[in-house]
Design a protein around this motif. Structure first.
Motif, PDB file in Angstrom:
ATOM      1  N   LEU A 100       0.813  -1.213   0.000  1.00 22.49           N
ATOM      2  CA  LEU A 100       0.000   0.000   0.000  1.00 22.49           C
ATOM      3  C   LEU A 100       0.849   1.266   0.000  1.00 22.49           C
ATOM      4  O   LEU A 100       0.315   2.374   0.044  1.00 22.49           O
ATOM      5  N   GLU A 101       2.175   1.115  -0.060  1.00 24.54           N
ATOM      6  CA  GLU A 101       3.070   2.261  -0.024  1.00 24.54           C
ATOM      7  C   GLU A 101       2.770   3.280  -1.125  1.00 24.54           C
ATOM      8  O   GLU A 101       3.029   4.466  -0.961  1.00 24.54           O
ATOM      9  N   ILE A 102       2.236   2.813  -2.235  1.00 25.12           N
ATOM     10  CA  ILE A 102       1.917   3.727  -3.335  1.00 25.12           C
ATOM     11  C   ILE A 102       0.843   4.745  -2.945  1.00 25.12           C
ATOM     12  O   ILE A 102       0.674   5.763  -3.620  1.00 25.12           O
ATOM     13  N   PHE A 103       0.131   4.463  -1.840  1.00 22.59           N
ATOM     14  CA  PHE A 103      -0.905   5.389  -1.382  1.00 22.59           C
ATOM     15  C   PHE A 103      -0.452   6.196  -0.166  1.00 22.59           C
ATOM     16  O   PHE A 103      -1.269   6.854   0.484  1.00 22.59           O
ATOM     17  N   ARG A 104       0.849   6.123   0.145  1.00 25.90           N
ATOM     18  CA  ARG A 104       1.378   6.882   1.281  1.00 25.90           C
ATOM     19  C   ARG A 104       1.081   8.372   1.097  1.00 25.90           C
ATOM     20  O   ARG A 104       1.224   8.921   0.005  1.00 25.90           O
ATOM     21  N   GLY A 105       0.692   9.008   2.170  1.00 22.40           N
ATOM     22  CA  GLY A 105       0.324  10.416   2.118  1.00 22.40           C
ATOM     23  C   GLY A 105      -1.172  10.627   2.144  1.00 22.40           C
ATOM     24  O   GLY A 105      -1.645  11.721   2.466  1.00 22.40           O
ATOM     25  N   SER A 106      -1.935   9.584   1.806  1.00 17.84           N
ATOM     26  CA  SER A 106      -3.394   9.682   1.859  1.00 17.84           C
ATOM     27  C   SER A 106      -3.871   9.413   3.288  1.00 17.84           C
ATOM     28  O   SER A 106      -3.194   8.743   4.076  1.00 17.84           O
ATOM     29  N   THR A 107      -5.040   9.917   3.612  1.00 18.40           N
ATOM     30  CA  THR A 107      -5.598   9.714   4.949  1.00 18.40           C
ATOM     31  C   THR A 107      -5.827   8.233   5.235  1.00 18.40           C
ATOM     32  O   THR A 107      -5.525   7.742   6.328  1.00 18.40           O
ATOM     33  N   VAL A 108      -6.353   7.509   4.245  1.00 18.09           N
ATOM     34  CA  VAL A 108      -6.645   6.096   4.475  1.00 18.09           C
ATOM     35  C   VAL A 108      -5.360   5.304   4.702  1.00 18.09           C
ATOM     36  O   VAL A 108      -5.332   4.385   5.535  1.00 18.09           O
ATOM     37  N   TYR A 109      -4.273   5.675   4.015  1.00 16.18           N
ATOM     38  CA  TYR A 109      -3.011   4.968   4.240  1.00 16.18           C
ATOM     39  C   TYR A 109      -2.497   5.221   5.655  1.00 16.18           C
ATOM     40  O   TYR A 109      -2.018   4.304   6.329  1.00 16.18           O
ATOM     41  N   GLU A 110      -2.584   6.459   6.103  1.00 13.27           N
ATOM     42  CA  GLU A 110      -2.092   6.788   7.437  1.00 13.27           C
ATOM     43  C   GLU A 110      -2.857   6.018   8.505  1.00 13.27           C
ATOM     44  O   GLU A 110      -2.319   5.707   9.570  1.00 13.27           O
ATOM     45  N   GLU A 111      -4.122   5.680   8.220  1.00 13.48           N
ATOM     46  CA  GLU A 111      -4.927   4.937   9.190  1.00 13.48           C
ATOM     47  C   GLU A 111      -4.618   3.446   9.175  1.00 13.48           C
ATOM     48  O   GLU A 111      -4.540   2.797  10.221  1.00 13.48           O
ATOM     49  N   VAL A 112      -4.438   2.878   7.979  1.00 12.04           N
ATOM     50  CA  VAL A 112      -4.305   1.426   7.884  1.00 12.04           C
ATOM     51  C   VAL A 112      -2.868   0.958   7.729  1.00 12.04           C
ATOM     52  O   VAL A 112      -2.540  -0.185   8.071  1.00 12.04           O
ATOM     53  N   GLY A 113      -1.983   1.822   7.225  1.00 18.06           N
ATOM     54  CA  GLY A 113      -0.596   1.434   6.984  1.00 18.06           C
ATOM     55  C   GLY A 113       0.081   0.778   8.175  1.00 18.06           C
ATOM     56  O   GLY A 113       0.683  -0.300   8.038  1.00 18.06           O
TER      57      GLY A 113
END
Length: 207
Positions: A100-113
């Motif tokens: 999911l690193e490609i979505f780093r910076g998004s709110t959803v990534y910060e929650e689930v990463g």
């Protein structure tokens, strides 16, 4: 945010006639429908961390062009699906170590990463279908109308895909809904309240 109407197409007459509908053809850009081969792979951790967060992660090949997608949250009512969505173009090598690193910076990534740290992503199900689609512009809304026909495949079994979608790109949502209701009445379509992913989870006995 993704906003789309989904209908089940169970009538062979409807499958043959929808894209020849005179009203729809009058609303297109004149190029007519295009056909795309779709192959999708859905992934999650062994302990289903994404599912627990009501998130779906897929990599889909659209005529050999891979696109990674996250979908989450939202709701459905009478075939109208609303949910968060992020897309990112990737290459075939991405599937050797999907992340999911490609979505780093998004709110959803910060929650689930952080929940996925140190955990590998594995295939959960796959789908293959042919999509026939065309742009629709009513003057009040712009949307993509598509018909998907193919199959969902899981270790728990398979199921056919035969559904019509109208995805709102811009403009009046109620206008898009009115078009959906017109087609549903004309071609005896039934609201589709489950996504393809949810149907796959049912085959796996998870939902």
């Amino acid at each position: 945010m993704e906003i789309e109407l989904k209908y089940l197409v169970e009538d062979s007459f409807a499958r043959e006639r929808i894209f020849d509908d005179r009203h729809l053809l009058a609303l297109t850009d004149g190029n007519g429908p295009e056909t795309i081969l779709m192959k999708a792979l859905y992934l999650d951790t062994e302990d289903r961390q994404l599912l627990k967060q009501e998130i779906a992660f897929r990599v889909r090949f659209e005529d050999e062009r891979p696109v990674a997608t996250l979908k989450w949250g939202g709701g459905v009512e009478n075939g109208l699906h609303t949910r968060g969505e992020l897309n990112a173009a990737v290459d075939e090598a991405f599937l050797t170590a999907p992340s999911l690193e490609i979505f780093r910076g998004s709110t959803v990534y910060e929650e689930v990463g952080p929940l996925l740290e140190g955990k590998a992503l594995h295939p959960v199900m796959e789908m293959e279908f042919v999509r026939k689609q065309m742009h629709i512009d009513t003057g009040k809304s712009i949307s993509m109308l598509s018909y998907d026909e193919g199959e969902i495949r899981t270790v728990g079994g398979s199921a056919p895909i035969s559904e019509l979608e109208i995805e709102l790109y811009s403009g009046d949502q109620e206008d898009m809904i009115a078009l959906g209701h017109e087609l549903a009445s004309k071609y005896n379509l039934k609201p589709g309240n489950r996504s393809k992913y949810q149907r796959g989870l049912e085959l796996l006995g998870i939902l």
